[in-house]
Design an enzyme around this catalytic site. Structure first.
Site, short mmCIF file in Angstrom:
data_model
loop_
_atom_site.label_atom_id
_atom_site.label_comp_id
_atom_site.label_asym_id
_atom_site.label_seq_id
_atom_site.Cartn_x
_atom_site.Cartn_y
_atom_site.Cartn_z
CB THR A 1 10.26 18.63 18.27
OG1 THR A 1 10.48 18.62 19.68
CG2 THR A 1 11.58 18.91 17.56
CG ASP B 1 14.33 25.05 19.92
OD1 ASP B 1 13.36 24.35 20.29
OD2 ASP B 1 15.28 24.60 19.26
CE LYS C 1 13.48 16.86 21.41
NZ LYS C 1 13.30 17.63 20.17
CD GLU D 1 5.56 21.43 -3.98
OE1 GLU D 1 5.31 22.26 -4.86
OE2 GLU D 1 6.55 20.69 -4.01
CE1 TYR E 1 5.29 16.71 -2.80
CE2 TYR E 1 5.17 14.73 -4.15
CZ TYR E 1 5.90 15.65 -3.42
OH TYR E 1 7.24 15.51 -3.33
NE ARG F 1 11.72 11.25 15.46
CZ ARG F 1 12.31 11.17 16.66
NH1 ARG F 1 11.82 10.37 17.58
NH2 ARG F 1 13.35 11.90 16.94
N1 DSN Z 1 16.52 17.35 20.35
C1 DSN Z 1 17.67 16.59 20.64
C2 DSN Z 1 17.57 15.90 21.94
O1 DSN Z 1 17.38 16.64 22.86
O2 DSN Z 1 17.69 14.68 22.09
C3 DSN Z 1 18.28 15.98 19.53
O3 DSN Z 1 18.31 16.89 18.47
#
Ligand code: DSN
Length: 413
Positions: A223, A197, A226, A53, A51, A232
């Site tokens: 994220t 984003d 990808k 925090e 942990y 993730r």
């Molecule tokens: N980010 C998405 C996608 O493009 O598959 C799902 O949230």
């Protein structure tokens, strides 16, 4: 040591079968990828036990001196990779990162202008079913009905009309370059903040094969799993002036303890993305996408916007008298994995949309190039031309399986 096969055979079996599935199928989900063994090792490490925090040097738990170093590495590598002033590496996911960014940049009830979900945006960009759409007053811009591209004149017109406090650029189903500088000038004209984003294109941005939003945006979220090919998780990059607000919006504003194994895995991913090898990989992702798009288009499939500049293709299946659900299922039976997707101005409902989204990050990570893309494109067309022909699909499934044998799903870090 007791292995998971001994202690929990049910879950061990699921892991084994999922790895086998990944090995023998062609994965064209645009938002997926495969991580290196080093990223997997960090994720599966004892760092999950801790942990922590707070932030490095300012934690609410003892014993954080070692994991602090992992977070420092993750932050400094992210800053180096993207040329940002500050990185927050604790957001558990892209949506968590977006919620934190909104909470740092604006107040509940404020007006936001973002891309329409049905035109390629994202749920967390103010869709009515998302918390983001309930807390803030979102308006959405479409793409042009003619070119199917983002029309900055239209965005400007809407911005002047709704006077947003925040403009959001970025998409989850848009196959073209996004002009972040253009978005900045609109934000300046209406005195709005700009958030980008870049979840889908983060790896391409890191590699310099898509223009970077960093010089133009107040805050950039993404994220890391990808095109960036990491674990993730989420990441927030911001200008110096937003540092404190962003950090407090993530913790304690929206989350408790960070997932330190994921933080360490992000650090591993950022280091990998700083290499020449990753830059070559990202160029190949885009080359593969353009090539696959050309093959599909030559075979009679209409591509939204006429083609692609990035890792994804959005196809209009009406050109082959199909819907997304039927195409996804037929291709799935052949071992080719895609997702059905709405296309701009789609007259069909979301569960039976007119399109499908196809991406090249995973096949490129497996080492597939021009020749394999040619074969994959041919097989996709064969399936779409005869989606009900079971024998044909069985034959293609065998060809997919055979082709996949030469391409590993585990990559060295
Ligand atoms: N980010 C998405 C996608 O493009 O598959 C799902 O949230």
């Amino acid at each position: 040591m007791v292995s998971i096969q001994q202690s929990d055979p049910e879950i061990a079996d699921i892991i084994i079968r999922e790895e086998a599935r990944q090995k023998c199928q062609v994965n064209l989900i645009a938002s997926e990828n495969i991580v290196s063994d080093a990223v997997l090792a960090a994720q599966g490490s004892v760092l999950t036990n801790k942990y922590a925090e707070g932030y490095p040097g300012r934690r609410y738990y003892g014993g954080c001196e070692v994991v602090d170093e992992a977070e420092e590495h993750a932050r400094s590598r992210a800053v180096e990779l993207f040329g940002a002033d500050h990185a927050n590496v604790q957001a558990h996911s892209g949506t968590q990162a977006n919620i934190a960014a909104y909470s740092a940049l604006i107040s509940p009830g404020d007006t936001v202008l973002a891309m329409d979900l049905a035109h390629g945006g994202h749920l967390s960009h103010g869709a009515s079913v998302s918390l983001t759409g309930k807390v803030y007053n979102f308006h959405h811009y479409p793409v042009s009905s003619e070119s199917e591209l983002i029309d900055l004149d239209l965005v400007r017109e809407m911005a002047k009309e709704v006077r947003p406090s925040l403009i959001v650029a970025g998409a989850s189903a848009y196959p073209r370059i996004i002009d972040f500088e253009g978005f900045r000038s609109i934000a300046d004209e209406v005195d709005a903040r700009l958030m980008v984003d870049m979840a889908h294109i983060a790896g391409l941005v890191a590699a310099g094969v898509h223009p970077s939003p960093i010089p133009h945006a107040d805050v950039v979220t993404t994220t890391t799993h990808k095109t960036l090919r990491g674990p993730r998780s989420g990441l927030i990059l911001c200008r110096k002036k937003w540092r404190k607000k962003i950090d407090s919006a993530v913790f304690p504003g929206g989350q408790g303890g960070p997932l330190m194994h994921q933080v360490a895995a992000r650090a591993v991913c950022f280091r990998e993305a700083l290499t020449d090898q990753f830059r070559d990989y990202s160029r190949q992702v885009v080359d593969n996408s353009i090539h696959l798009g050309q093959i599909l288009s030559d075979g009679g499939l209409r591509l939204v916007s006429g083609g692609t500049d990035n890792h994804m293709i959005l196809a209009d299946l009406r050109s082959m008298d199909l819907t997304g659900d039927i195409a996804e299922a037929a291709l799935g039976r052949a071992g080719i994995v895609v997702n059905m997707n709405m296309i701009p101005y789609d007259p069909a409902p979301p569960r039976r949309p007119s399109g499908m989204r196809i991406g090249t990050p995973t096949i490129t990570s497996r080492g597939m190039g021009e020749e394999e893309v040619r074969r994959i494109g041919g097989m996709i067309l064969e399936v779409l031309n005869k989606p009900d022909d079971k024998n044909n699909i069985e034959g293609i499934r065998a060809r997919v399986r055979e082709m996949c044998e030469g391409y590993p799903t585990r990559i060295q870090g």
